[in-house]
Design a protein around this motif. Sequence first.
Motif, PDB file in Angstrom:
ATOM      1  N   LEU A 128      25.664  24.314  64.582  1.00 22.19           N
ATOM      2  CA  LEU A 128      24.555  23.783  63.788  1.00 22.19           C
ATOM      3  C   LEU A 128      24.650  24.167  62.320  1.00 22.19           C
ATOM      4  O   LEU A 128      23.745  23.840  61.536  1.00 22.19           O
ATOM      5  CB  LEU A 128      23.223  24.288  64.360  1.00 22.19           C
ATOM      6  N   PHE A 132      22.413  22.353  59.355  1.00 21.35           N
ATOM      7  CA  PHE A 132      21.290  23.271  59.094  1.00 21.35           C
ATOM      8  C   PHE A 132      21.837  24.614  58.634  1.00 21.35           C
ATOM      9  O   PHE A 132      21.656  25.644  59.301  1.00 21.35           O
ATOM     10  CB  PHE A 132      20.435  23.449  60.352  1.00 21.35           C
ATOM     11  N   GLU A 133      22.488  24.621  57.490  1.00 19.88           N
ATOM     12  CA  GLU A 133      23.202  25.815  57.037  1.00 19.88           C
ATOM     13  C   GLU A 133      22.269  27.005  56.848  1.00 19.88           C
ATOM     14  O   GLU A 133      22.559  28.112  57.300  1.00 19.88           O
ATOM     15  CB  GLU A 133      23.950  25.514  55.739  1.00 19.88           C
ATOM     16  N   GLU A 134      21.162  26.798  56.146  1.00 15.61           N
ATOM     17  CA  GLU A 134      20.263  27.905  55.852  1.00 15.61           C
ATOM     18  C   GLU A 134      19.654  28.482  57.127  1.00 15.61           C
ATOM     19  O   GLU A 134      19.595  29.702  57.311  1.00 15.61           O
ATOM     20  CB  GLU A 134      19.157  27.426  54.908  1.00 15.61           C
ATOM     21  N   GLN A 135      19.194  27.591  58.027  1.00 14.42           N
ATOM     22  CA  GLN A 135      18.589  28.049  59.276  1.00 14.42           C
ATOM     23  C   GLN A 135      19.624  28.757  60.155  1.00 14.42           C
ATOM     24  O   GLN A 135      19.316  29.774  60.788  1.00 14.42           O
ATOM     25  CB  GLN A 135      17.981  26.864  60.029  1.00 14.42           C
TER      26      GLN A 135
END
Length: 286
Positions: A128, A132-135
């Motif tokens: 993921l 959704f890099e930050e998450q």
Amino acid sequence: MSEQDESGAEPPVGNPVLRWAAGILANITVITALLVYFGWQRADVMAAELGIDESVLGMSTTDYVLRSVGPVLVLLVIVGVAGLLWLRLDHTLAPRVRADGRAGRLVRRSLLGLSAAWLILPLLTWLLWLPFEEQAYVAMPFAIGAGLLLTMYGTHLRTTLPGAQEGRSLTLMWTFAAVIAGVCLFWGASNYAGVLGVSLAHDTVAADLTKVTVYSTKRLNLAAGTETVLPAATDKKDAFQYRYSGLRLLNRTGGHWFLVADTWRLRQGVVVMLPDSGSLRMELGG
């Protein structure tokens, strides 16, 4: 585990893995350390983004705790909900393991999935990462810790299978797992605090900050704001002879005021630090 320990005393009721994990999270020392570390990490990242060093802020332990209560409570609520779901799983799965053993399809598949949880959860988080890099960056440490705990849970369930031998090394395994889970908890909190720190810095807009006018008995030679000499007060030695306008309040902590200009932009302006002093007067708003 055996029904009695070496001293002959009955072990505590309930799943030992769940008791152990809950004991860590409910420890007030762990929670306090988490609050302080989270607050420091967020302040450090935010200060770096603003172009200053966190040490000049002079924040106290209380400052760190108060500024991190909200985000850490959200984090603990998520962990608590995950714990309740795990407890529900245990109430459903544990009796089936003891009753059906490996003959049950649900038991076989569950034990297989739990054995690989230490790899599956981090791998899913990694997949993921692009959308959704930050998450995913925040979730990765928690995925590693949760995967390890689930694998330990599966190991415990195997000791409850009919005819299974006693897991004599489980206590030592839980001790080492506790170290790793604790590291993952603080690692995840660090990532979360870093993301929040960057976000707070980038969301800082000078026009949204409180206006500040500084009056001084001496010329300050500030690199921000507009200096105005007050000629009517020049005949008084201790009068406020200089006024500095066009400033905004960035923060006030550690006995200092941190100010920026109206035109300040991230990485395109200076941060002025002024001490609490009888030779200075601050007027806010207006």
